[in-house]
Enzyme design. Structure first.
Site, PDB file in Angstrom:
ATOM      1  N   GLU A 114      35.854  46.481  30.188  1.00  0.00           N
ATOM      2  CA  GLU A 114      35.812  45.063  30.630  1.00  0.00           C
ATOM      3  C   GLU A 114      34.354  44.725  30.007  1.00  0.00           C
ATOM      4  O   GLU A 114      34.552  43.404  29.827  1.00  0.00           O
ATOM      5  CB  GLU A 114      35.972  45.194  32.095  1.00  0.00           C
ATOM      6  N   TYR A 141      43.662  40.764  32.246  1.00  0.00           N
ATOM      7  CA  TYR A 141      44.335  41.495  33.341  1.00  0.00           C
ATOM      8  C   TYR A 141      45.562  42.126  33.075  1.00  0.00           C
ATOM      9  O   TYR A 141      46.677  42.130  33.768  1.00  0.00           O
ATOM     10  CB  TYR A 141      44.492  40.167  34.450  1.00  0.00           C
ATOM     11  N   LYS A 198      33.935  34.594  40.314  1.00  0.00           N
ATOM     12  CA  LYS A 198      35.308  33.953  39.988  1.00  0.00           C
ATOM     13  C   LYS A 198      35.169  32.630  40.191  1.00  0.00           C
ATOM     14  O   LYS A 198      34.338  31.930  40.702  1.00  0.00           O
ATOM     15  CB  LYS A 198      36.384  34.519  40.773  1.00  0.00           C
TER      16      LYS A 198
HETATM   17  P1  CMP Z   1      40.459  41.796  40.998  1.00  0.00           P
HETATM   18  O1  CMP Z   1      39.382  43.059  41.663  1.00  0.00           O
HETATM   19  O2  CMP Z   1      39.767  40.963  40.151  1.00  0.00           O
HETATM   20  O3  CMP Z   1      41.589  42.580  40.291  1.00  0.00           O
HETATM   21  C1  CMP Z   1      42.691  42.072  40.342  1.00  0.00           C
HETATM   22  C2  CMP Z   1      42.928  40.822  41.156  1.00  0.00           C
HETATM   23  O4  CMP Z   1      44.384  40.501  41.478  1.00  0.00           O
HETATM   24  C3  CMP Z   1      42.174  41.088  42.640  1.00  0.00           C
HETATM   25  O5  CMP Z   1      40.866  41.016  42.185  1.00  0.00           O
HETATM   26  C4  CMP Z   1      43.038  39.887  43.377  1.00  0.00           C
HETATM   27  O6  CMP Z   1      42.277  38.877  43.203  1.00  0.00           O
HETATM   28  C5  CMP Z   1      44.289  39.829  42.699  1.00  0.00           C
HETATM   29  N1  CMP Z   1      45.313  40.149  43.499  1.00  0.00           N
HETATM   30  C6  CMP Z   1      45.438  41.486  44.248  1.00  0.00           C
HETATM   31  N2  CMP Z   1      46.495  41.459  44.925  1.00  0.00           N
HETATM   32  C7  CMP Z   1      47.048  40.228  45.042  1.00  0.00           C
HETATM   33  C8  CMP Z   1      48.134  39.747  45.787  1.00  0.00           C
HETATM   34  N3  CMP Z   1      48.662  40.393  46.682  1.00  0.00           N
HETATM   35  N4  CMP Z   1      48.281  38.373  45.540  1.00  0.00           N
HETATM   36  C9  CMP Z   1      47.337  37.703  44.971  1.00  0.00           C
HETATM   37  N5  CMP Z   1      46.322  38.178  43.910  1.00  0.00           N
HETATM   38  C10 CMP Z   1      46.081  39.539  44.244  1.00  0.00           C
END
Ligand code: CMP
Length: 139
Positions: A128, A51, A11
């Site tokens: 993905e 997403y 990221k």
């Molecule tokens: P990822 O595994 O890429 O998938 C969804 C993303 O949402 C996750 O990683 C986090 O970076 C983000 N995410 C999940 N929960 C939260 C939260 N409570 N606040 C901010 N970002 C979040």
């Protein structure tokens, strides 16, 4: 995509913080083969599409803004039991809860800027991976 594959993205936070090299080194040292890899800068719209399963979540806007703020490095990886093994390697979504030695524990800033993504199922890994790579690139 066979079940021995997963999809990941380094990221923007981890790239900006200079952790690309150490993260790739740890992925390879853990026995994952890099099938495909590139560097891309997503638009806000593209991040939103990637997403879209999270679009009702309160963090959706913040997530898409972060993912489009700077380039990311998407990769398709191969290893036996890849989905589970990779999720162990990266650790919990929230780095504060991630186990010692995991990639997120070492390199993530916060839950929203958590250094790396890992697919949660074979079906999602296929979806993905296909978002970023052509079938030929995944051969
Ligand atoms: P990822 O595994 O890429 O998938 C969804 C993303 O949402 C996750 O990683 C986090 O970076 C983000 N995410 C999940 N929960 C939260 C939260 N409570 N606040 C901010 N970002 C979040």
């Amino acid at each position: 995509m066979p079940t021995n594959r997963t999809f990941t993205m380094i990221k923007p936070d981890a790239i900006v913080d200079g952790f690309t090299g150490p993260i790739i080194e740890q992925i390879e040292a853990a026995g994952f083969r890099i099938v495909a890899m590139k560097k891309v800068h997503l638009s806000m719209e593209e991040a939103g599409k990637f997403y879209e399963v999270h679009q009702e979540r309160p963090f959706y806007g913040e997530l898409c803004e972060h993912m489009s703020s700077n380039p990311i490095i998407p990769m398709v990886l191969e290893k036996e039991n890849a989905i589970e093994e990779f999720r162990i390697l990266i650790g919990a979504t929230d780095p504060a809860k991630a186990a010692e030695g995991t990639i997120r524990k070492q390199f993530a800033r916060s839950i929203g800027s958590n250094a790396i993504h890992g697919s949660d199922s074979d079906a999602n890994a296929a979806i993905e991976g296909a978002f970023f790579f052509t079938p030929t690139e995944l051969k």
